[in-house]
Design an enzyme around this catalytic site. Structure first.
Site, PDB file in Angstrom:
ATOM      1  N   GLU A  25     -13.696 -69.674 -54.245  1.00  0.00           N
ATOM      2  CA  GLU A  25     -14.598 -70.648 -54.860  1.00  0.00           C
ATOM      3  C   GLU A  25     -14.638 -70.507 -56.381  1.00  0.00           C
ATOM      4  OE1 GLU A  25     -15.777 -73.354 -55.066  1.00  0.00           O
ATOM      5  OE2 GLU A  25     -17.696 -73.524 -53.976  1.00  0.00           O
ATOM      6  N   HIS A  62     -15.886 -74.290 -45.729  1.00  0.00           N
ATOM      7  CA  HIS A  62     -16.437 -73.256 -44.853  1.00  0.00           C
ATOM      8  C   HIS A  62     -17.762 -73.684 -44.235  1.00  0.00           C
ATOM      9  CE1 HIS A  62     -19.627 -72.229 -47.702  1.00  0.00           C
ATOM     10  NE2 HIS A  62     -18.712 -72.357 -48.657  1.00  0.00           N
TER      11      HIS A  62
END
Length: 214
Positions: free
Chosen positions: A83, A9
């Site tokens: 994550e 990201h």
């Protein structure tokens, strides 16, 4: 054969402050959105079938921006691509981690690398099977990408010292027998490495492979 292009990201304000994010849902900042657009422009050189993303907003928006650049449908979300969880270390800087959790001190609530791999790899296998023969962009996170690289390619030095920067692209092949790391000689991969930015280990003290803190 299916290609999976894992994209970290774009930048967030916590990345800029070098704070550990983990499961904390921190959005992209303006630079992060620009990095996502740059990744999309690089990926436009390939024939992409679909985009899949972690549901955390920084990855979900990265995937959405890439999909828009590529003229594809908005990304589907896969919870297993979120994550790594860092428990009580989330929100801390590296210095704060060392103060609160000196080397050898367990971090309450932190997900082990083994558990991380155990949830991420099946999700990637499912994505590959669902898009057999295609190329899928997967917008995810630094620790996820590092864990996959280290798991599928433990004996190669191709990735040693190569940072996983915000917006960087890392390609894998799924041939039905699992994932294989592609060589770091893809023009997309080379051009996604932006000079002058901090590498992932520097941003996240708990992902330094040499620390032994797991």
């Amino acid at each position: 054969m299916t290609l999976l292009y894992l994209v970290r990201h774009g930048e967030t304000d916590w990345n800029r402050a070098r704070r550990i994010q983990g499961a904390t849902d921190i959005p992209l900042n303006d630079l992060g959105r620009s990095q996502a657009r740059e990744a999309g422009a690089l990926l436009a050189r390939r024939r992409v079938s679909a985009v899949v993303a972690s549901p955390l907003s920084r990855a979900a928006e990265t995937g959405a921006i890439i999909a828009e650049v590529l003229g594809l449908a908005p990304p589907t979300h896969a919870a297993a691509l979120a994550e790594r969880r860092y428990g009580e270390a989330e929100g801390l800087t590296g210095t704060e981690v060392e103060t609160r959790f000196p080397t050898g001190t367990p971090v309450p609530g932190r997900e082990s690398r083994r558990d991380l791999v155990a949830r991420v790899l099946p999700a990637l296998d499912d994505i590959a099977r669902s898009h057999a023969g295609g190329l899928v962009v997967v917008a995810t996170h630094g620790a996820v990408i590092r864990a996959v690289v280290n798991h599928v390619s433990p004996e190669t030095e191709a990735h040693v010292g190569v940072p996983i920067r915000n917006g960087s692209i890392h390609s894998f092949v799924s041939d039905g027998g699992g994932l294989v790391l592609r060589e770091f000689d893809d023009p997309i991969e080379l051009e996604s490495e932006r000079p002058g930015t901090f590498d992932f280990e520097y941003q996240n003290a708990l992902e330094n492979g040499a620390s032994g803190r797991d």
